[in-house]
Design a protein around this motif. Sequence first.
Motif, PDB file in Angstrom:
ATOM      1  N   THR A  45      -6.571  74.729  54.073  1.00  0.00           N
ATOM      2  CA  THR A  45      -6.715  73.491  54.846  1.00  0.00           C
ATOM      3  C   THR A  45      -5.350  72.874  55.130  1.00  0.00           C
ATOM      4  O   THR A  45      -5.085  72.400  56.243  1.00  0.00           O
ATOM      5  CB  THR A  45      -7.597  72.486  54.085  1.00  0.00           C
ATOM      6  OG1 THR A  45      -8.870  73.081  53.809  1.00  0.00           O
ATOM      7  CG2 THR A  45      -7.808  71.222  54.905  1.00  0.00           C
ATOM      8  N   GLY A  46      -4.479  72.893  54.127  1.00  0.00           N
ATOM      9  CA  GLY A  46      -3.129  72.374  54.333  1.00  0.00           C
ATOM     10  C   GLY A  46      -2.353  73.182  55.359  1.00  0.00           C
ATOM     11  O   GLY A  46      -1.638  72.619  56.203  1.00  0.00           O
ATOM     12  N   HIS A 149     -10.034  47.139  54.981  1.00  0.00           N
ATOM     13  CA  HIS A 149     -10.760  48.194  54.287  1.00  0.00           C
ATOM     14  C   HIS A 149     -10.630  49.493  55.072  1.00  0.00           C
ATOM     15  O   HIS A 149     -10.767  49.511  56.294  1.00  0.00           O
ATOM     16  CB  HIS A 149     -12.242  47.837  54.145  1.00  0.00           C
ATOM     17  CG  HIS A 149     -12.481  46.558  53.402  1.00  0.00           C
ATOM     18  ND1 HIS A 149     -11.875  46.277  52.195  1.00  0.00           N
ATOM     19  CD2 HIS A 149     -13.260  45.481  53.695  1.00  0.00           C
ATOM     20  CE1 HIS A 149     -12.273  45.085  51.774  1.00  0.00           C
ATOM     21  NE2 HIS A 149     -13.103  44.572  52.672  1.00  0.00           N
ATOM     22  N   GLY A 150     -10.382  50.567  54.352  1.00  0.00           N
ATOM     23  CA  GLY A 150     -10.296  51.871  54.988  1.00  0.00           C
ATOM     24  C   GLY A 150     -10.376  52.964  53.951  1.00  0.00           C
ATOM     25  O   GLY A 150     -10.369  52.708  52.748  1.00  0.00           O
ATOM     26  N   GLY A 151     -10.465  54.197  54.416  1.00  0.00           N
ATOM     27  CA  GLY A 151     -10.561  55.330  53.507  1.00  0.00           C
ATOM     28  C   GLY A 151     -11.603  56.317  54.001  1.00  0.00           C
ATOM     29  O   GLY A 151     -12.327  56.054  54.975  1.00  0.00           O
ATOM     30  N   PRO A 152     -11.708  57.465  53.352  1.00  0.00           N
ATOM     31  CA  PRO A 152     -12.657  58.493  53.788  1.00  0.00           C
ATOM     32  C   PRO A 152     -14.102  58.018  53.851  1.00  0.00           C
ATOM     33  O   PRO A 152     -14.888  58.527  54.661  1.00  0.00           O
ATOM     34  CB  PRO A 152     -12.481  59.588  52.730  1.00  0.00           C
ATOM     35  CG  PRO A 152     -11.080  59.418  52.239  1.00  0.00           C
ATOM     36  CD  PRO A 152     -10.851  57.939  52.253  1.00  0.00           C
ATOM     37  N   MET A 153     -14.476  57.045  52.998  1.00  0.00           N
ATOM     38  CA  MET A 153     -15.866  56.577  53.028  1.00  0.00           C
ATOM     39  C   MET A 153     -16.189  55.898  54.353  1.00  0.00           C
ATOM     40  O   MET A 153     -17.288  56.046  54.895  1.00  0.00           O
ATOM     41  CB  MET A 153     -16.159  55.644  51.849  1.00  0.00           C
ATOM     42  CG  MET A 153     -15.273  54.428  51.733  1.00  0.00           C
ATOM     43  SD  MET A 153     -13.672  54.837  50.989  1.00  0.00           S
ATOM     44  CE  MET A 153     -13.258  53.275  50.211  1.00  0.00           C
ATOM     45  N   MET A 652     -12.386  65.786  56.038  1.00  0.00           N
ATOM     46  CA  MET A 652     -11.201  66.107  56.834  1.00  0.00           C
ATOM     47  C   MET A 652     -11.478  67.240  57.817  1.00  0.00           C
ATOM     48  O   MET A 652     -11.032  67.202  58.969  1.00  0.00           O
ATOM     49  CB  MET A 652     -10.039  66.489  55.913  1.00  0.00           C
ATOM     50  CG  MET A 652      -9.471  65.345  55.091  1.00  0.00           C
ATOM     51  SD  MET A 652      -8.092  65.893  54.051  1.00  0.00           S
ATOM     52  CE  MET A 652      -6.913  66.391  55.303  1.00  0.00           C
ATOM     53  N   LEU A 653     -12.206  68.250  57.361  1.00  0.00           N
ATOM     54  CA  LEU A 653     -12.482  69.392  58.231  1.00  0.00           C
ATOM     55  C   LEU A 653     -13.426  69.015  59.373  1.00  0.00           C
ATOM     56  O   LEU A 653     -13.307  69.534  60.486  1.00  0.00           O
ATOM     57  CB  LEU A 653     -13.073  70.540  57.406  1.00  0.00           C
ATOM     58  CG  LEU A 653     -12.110  71.216  56.419  1.00  0.00           C
ATOM     59  CD1 LEU A 653     -12.845  72.216  55.542  1.00  0.00           C
ATOM     60  CD2 LEU A 653     -10.963  71.901  57.163  1.00  0.00           C
ATOM     61  N   VAL A 654     -14.354  68.104  59.095  1.00  0.00           N
ATOM     62  CA  VAL A 654     -15.312  67.696  60.132  1.00  0.00           C
ATOM     63  C   VAL A 654     -14.649  66.803  61.176  1.00  0.00           C
ATOM     64  O   VAL A 654     -14.846  66.978  62.386  1.00  0.00           O
ATOM     65  CB  VAL A 654     -16.517  66.971  59.488  1.00  0.00           C
ATOM     66  CG1 VAL A 654     -17.388  66.319  60.568  1.00  0.00           C
ATOM     67  CG2 VAL A 654     -17.351  67.950  58.672  1.00  0.00           C
TER      68      VAL A 654
END
Length: 693
Positions: A45-46, A149-153, A652-654
């Motif tokens: 992925t990296g 507010h932020g982040g993968p969620m 991240m992949l999606v």
Amino acid sequence: MMALVYWLEQGLTPMEEFIRNLETSVDAINGVLWADWVLYILLGTGILFTIWSGFCQYRALTHGSRVIRGDYDRKSDPGAINHFQALSSALSATVGLGNIAGVSVAVALGGPGAVFWMWVVGFVGMALKTTEVTLSMLYRNADPNDEPHGGPMWVAKKGFERWSPKLKPVGAVVGTLFCITLLISAITGGNMFQAWNVAEVTTQYFPTVPRIVSGILMAALVGAVIIGGIKRIGAVAGRLVPFMCVIYLLAGFYVLAIHLGDIPDIFRLIIASAFSPVDAGQSFLGATTGYAFLWGMKRALFSNEAGQGSSPIIHSAAKTDEPVREGIVAGLEPFIDTIVVCTITALVVLASGAWNRPPETMLPNGSTLVVQNPTIAQMGQLPTLTGEGGDQKLVVTDPVAVDTTRLGADRAVFVLVDAPDSQHANRSVPTAITGSVSGSGANSTIVWGPVPAGAQITDKTRVVYQGATPKWTVSATTIPPKVDTEQAISGIWEVNNGVFVVVGGGFDERTGRDRHKITGTVQKVTDAGATVQWDSIEAAVSPQLVGMGVFGNYAGASLTSHAFDRVTPGLGMWIVVLASWLFALSTMISWSYYGEQGVVYITGGHGVFLYKIIYCLMILVATVGVIKTDAQLDAWSALGTGVMLFANIPIMLVFGYQAMRAYHEYIRKLKSGVFHPHRPPKLSDVVEGKDTE
């Protein structure tokens, strides 16, 4: 608070079985989280985002450096803190005990080759950080500006809904799952790993300071900061991170200057060890190339948090109207954390020889390994063996009266016979034959299991021991004083000093060797030496002492401090203890914010204060003795890192294509001169955040 501490200290004995079972479960989970195929996916992925972005690492080192200097800061931009404070806050989480303790663990267990794989992860991690932070900036909620507010969620929640309103529940579930993993990681790696190491290294140099005292002080300091929210965290991090990095790096450069002539050989050793096994040495047990790869990956990912999804949470508070700009800034994190700070630690540990150090003293002559299991019966006559080869059976002539009240739930017992050593020809070693007890007292009946081929009955076979597997420990409970050369480095024995001996036993596929440790703790010190309480190692076949050396058991941060001491005695006490406290405090402060944002997402903001109280209490839990070894500590920190990677990498992949599309558009504008940097503000204003107020 003190009631909780008292309960943990007094209830440790009944908790031990629960902790042991819990650790077994954690190890099983980690076996999946850190399987080879998972590491390959992370690395792939990296590499994917490195190539897709056109090697964004270059932009991080060039354009990113100008951004954090304040060239693009504007007061009107949405957010709460400037780029420098966002980077400092994120670095305060990544530049922590992972850089001091984690690197030492990687080298001590994986060998010099682990450093090479840390570099690889650091390089591709720059692309992972750029991608995940850009994504979070695209989906962040900057209203209100004081607490964005932020982040993968939020990426998952809003991203799936943008695709289709019907997918909104999917996004909510994925976001919640990520927050659960976030809370696990905040408590384990972001909190307990830091607290345990600080207490450990503090007690090493100041034995009169109980670990719990360090825990109480850390909990109070962390609590005083995190109650103030993100602006106070950013202000503290902006001052603390640069100071602690400079102090630590200067000490590291001092050590490397003394060993300047060894540096080329060390780099050759690192590269060679990354692709070939390293033999066991003195304190080093040996490592395969796969083990070096595993430890390099684990420790680098734990240290720089690339792909973990934690840093985007704090970067989402940055004042900017260009999401990619903060993503490029975030790319600097793995470079500073892994390629700079972690490398300095690794070179110090390798150059000083601490990773493969000599013994500090020798066991007394005649020392051997003995069974620690309780004796529960004694045979009147020696048993006999019937049959031949692998079909032999143990036959007991007289009845054996077993005290069944002392048996475990499995009612297992064992006796010892001499059997050929599979690891060494022409040598017999004590080997267990396991049995199961039925009945009780004089009416006890034991059904014996398989007999090893070539087994021989000896006088010690009369003794019946409790348990299914022998626990072997060192016969000598007293060891001599340290040899003069080692005493000049680390001083005399102190109560609570950790020690270990090396034994040969079953083959370990991870290290490619048959070497293991039996650890112990110094209980009493006299002019004649020290009294040691030894732990045990479980094995059906008796391990054998490899030499008679007794090594100092320097784990995690204490190994790094010992490395400094091997160059200049006393240097580690001040540099590493100070750095450990500063690094750990900054990490715990930032990770408390990460966990807080998980609570905000799940509960809508309710329960945040309760979370902060629990977070501080877990610092105490880590310092009262529940976690005893660096292996246990690594298992918990690996769990926290692993579950977050499992949750964030799919996100991240999606959605990664959106970050890459925005990134290339930003670079196009940058090249065409759309963005106009202004005159850099005063450095003090940037550090304090006044340039954006």
